[in-house]
Design a protein around this motif. Structure first.
Motif, PDB file in Angstrom:
ATOM      1  N   MET A   1       0.821  -1.212   0.000  1.00 41.83           N
ATOM      2  CA  MET A   1       0.000   0.000   0.000  1.00 41.83           C
ATOM      3  C   MET A   1       0.858   1.267   0.000  1.00 41.83           C
ATOM      4  N   ASP A   2       1.959   1.263   0.725  1.00 42.21           N
ATOM      5  CA  ASP A   2       2.857   2.422   0.698  1.00 42.21           C
ATOM      6  C   ASP A   2       3.419   2.613  -0.705  1.00 42.21           C
ATOM      7  N   TYR A   3       3.774   1.521  -1.332  1.00 43.76           N
ATOM      8  CA  TYR A   3       4.301   1.558  -2.697  1.00 43.76           C
ATOM      9  C   TYR A   3       3.271   2.153  -3.658  1.00 43.76           C
ATOM     10  N   VAL A   4       2.026   1.681  -3.560  1.00 42.08           N
ATOM     11  CA  VAL A   4       0.957   2.161  -4.443  1.00 42.08           C
ATOM     12  C   VAL A   4       0.729   3.655  -4.240  1.00 42.08           C
ATOM     13  N   LYS A   5       0.720   4.100  -2.999  1.00 42.88           N
ATOM     14  CA  LYS A   5       0.524   5.528  -2.717  1.00 42.88           C
ATOM     15  C   LYS A   5       1.653   6.363  -3.319  1.00 42.88           C
ATOM     16  N   LYS A   6       2.877   5.869  -3.235  1.00 38.75           N
ATOM     17  CA  LYS A   6       4.015   6.595  -3.799  1.00 38.75           C
ATOM     18  C   LYS A   6       3.929   6.646  -5.322  1.00 38.75           C
ATOM     19  N   VAL A   7       3.516   5.551  -5.941  1.00 38.47           N
ATOM     20  CA  VAL A   7       3.377   5.535  -7.397  1.00 38.47           C
ATOM     21  C   VAL A   7       2.268   6.498  -7.820  1.00 38.47           C
ATOM     22  N   GLU A   8       1.152   6.518  -7.056  1.00 36.50           N
ATOM     23  CA  GLU A   8       0.072   7.449  -7.375  1.00 36.50           C
ATOM     24  C   GLU A   8       0.563   8.891  -7.290  1.00 36.50           C
ATOM     25  N   ARG A   9       1.399   9.180  -6.315  1.00 38.55           N
ATOM     26  CA  ARG A   9       1.862  10.550  -6.120  1.00 38.55           C
ATOM     27  C   ARG A   9       2.916  10.964  -7.150  1.00 38.55           C
ATOM     28  N   TYR A  10       3.898  10.095  -7.394  1.00 37.39           N
ATOM     29  CA  TYR A  10       5.030  10.464  -8.241  1.00 37.39           C
ATOM     30  C   TYR A  10       4.962   9.901  -9.657  1.00 37.39           C
ATOM     31  N   GLY A  11       4.174   8.873  -9.880  1.00 37.73           N
ATOM     32  CA  GLY A  11       4.133   8.228 -11.185  1.00 37.73           C
ATOM     33  C   GLY A  11       5.345   7.330 -11.384  1.00 37.73           C
ATOM     34  N   LEU A  12       5.402   6.661 -12.509  1.00 39.33           N
ATOM     35  CA  LEU A  12       6.489   5.728 -12.790  1.00 39.33           C
ATOM     36  C   LEU A  12       7.742   6.418 -13.321  1.00 39.33           C
ATOM     37  N   THR A  13       7.620   7.675 -13.718  1.00 41.16           N
ATOM     38  CA  THR A  13       8.768   8.368 -14.292  1.00 41.16           C
ATOM     39  C   THR A  13       9.829   8.700 -13.258  1.00 41.16           C
ATOM     40  N   LYS A  14       9.511   8.615 -11.987  1.00 39.38           N
ATOM     41  CA  LYS A  14      10.464   8.952 -10.933  1.00 39.38           C
ATOM     42  C   LYS A  14      11.270   7.747 -10.452  1.00 39.38           C
ATOM     43  N   PHE A  15      11.027   6.587 -11.031  1.00 38.61           N
ATOM     44  CA  PHE A  15      11.763   5.395 -10.616  1.00 38.61           C
ATOM     45  C   PHE A  15      13.194   5.449 -11.124  1.00 38.61           C
ATOM     46  N   PRO A  16      14.119   4.835 -10.392  1.00 35.68           N
ATOM     47  CA  PRO A  16      15.498   4.762 -10.886  1.00 35.68           C
ATOM     48  C   PRO A  16      15.558   3.855 -12.117  1.00 35.68           C
ATOM     49  N   PRO A  17      16.634   3.936 -12.900  1.00 41.28           N
ATOM     50  CA  PRO A  17      16.760   3.090 -14.095  1.00 41.28           C
ATOM     51  C   PRO A  17      16.611   1.611 -13.738  1.00 41.28           C
ATOM     52  N   LEU A  18      16.076   0.868 -14.671  1.00 43.66           N
ATOM     53  CA  LEU A  18      15.786  -0.541 -14.452  1.00 43.66           C
ATOM     54  C   LEU A  18      16.240  -1.344 -15.653  1.00 43.66           C
ATOM     55  N   ILE A  19      16.860  -2.483 -15.408  1.00 43.39           N
ATOM     56  CA  ILE A  19      17.245  -3.402 -16.472  1.00 43.39           C
ATOM     57  C   ILE A  19      16.326  -4.610 -16.379  1.00 43.39           C
ATOM     58  N   ILE A  20      15.634  -4.905 -17.463  1.00 46.32           N
ATOM     59  CA  ILE A  20      14.744  -6.063 -17.518  1.00 46.32           C
ATOM     60  C   ILE A  20      15.425  -7.136 -18.338  1.00 46.32           C
ATOM     61  N   SER A  21      15.613  -8.304 -17.732  1.00 48.08           N
ATOM     62  CA  SER A  21      16.212  -9.448 -18.413  1.00 48.08           C
ATOM     63  C   SER A  21      15.124 -10.486 -18.653  1.00 48.08           C
ATOM     64  N   CYS A  22      15.131 -11.078 -19.824  1.00 48.23           N
ATOM     65  CA  CYS A  22      14.112 -12.056 -20.190  1.00 48.23           C
ATOM     66  C   CYS A  22      14.795 -13.352 -20.620  1.00 48.23           C
ATOM     67  N   ALA A  23      14.422 -14.456 -19.970  1.00 45.73           N
ATOM     68  CA  ALA A  23      14.926 -15.776 -20.360  1.00 45.73           C
ATOM     69  C   ALA A  23      13.899 -16.392 -21.299  1.00 45.73           C
ATOM     70  N   ILE A  24      14.205 -16.438 -22.576  1.00 46.13           N
ATOM     71  CA  ILE A  24      13.216 -16.901 -23.555  1.00 46.13           C
ATOM     72  C   ILE A  24      13.186 -18.420 -23.695  1.00 46.13           C
TER      73      ILE A  24
END
Length: 84
Positions: free
Chosen positions: A16-39
């Motif tokens: 719930m704290d996470y959701v409230k923070k996302v509602e307030r700041y949006g996803l653009t305020k997140f630090p860079p993220l690397i997504i790895s996919c094992a196909i």
């Protein structure tokens, strides 16, 4: 500014704290993220999931699809030719 810094470096285990923070700041305020996919899997093949790519063309297409979905890294397991 401290609140934003705490958000970016914070603990995301409390949903719930996470959701409230996302509602307030949006996803653009997140630090860079690397997504790895094992196909592919190293042992399983189409007998366990018909969507697993085994042929090079299938792996290339799955990699491209993962890239288009946001992955920046692809992890491919070596395939055993006997189980291919």
């Amino acid at each position: 500014m401290d609140e934003l810094k705490n958000f970016l470096l914070g603990d995301y285990r409390e949903t719930m704290d996470y959701v409230k923070k996302v509602e307030r700041y949006g996803l653009t305020k997140f630090p860079p993220l690397i997504i790895s996919c094992a196909i592919t899997g190293g042992m399983h093949g189409k007998e366990s999931n018909p969507n697993l790519p085994e042929e090079p063309e299938e792996q290339a297409q799955q990699s491209y699809d993962a890239y288009n979905a946001g992955a920046s890294m692809i992890h491919i397991h070596a395939r055993d030719p006997i189980n291919a």
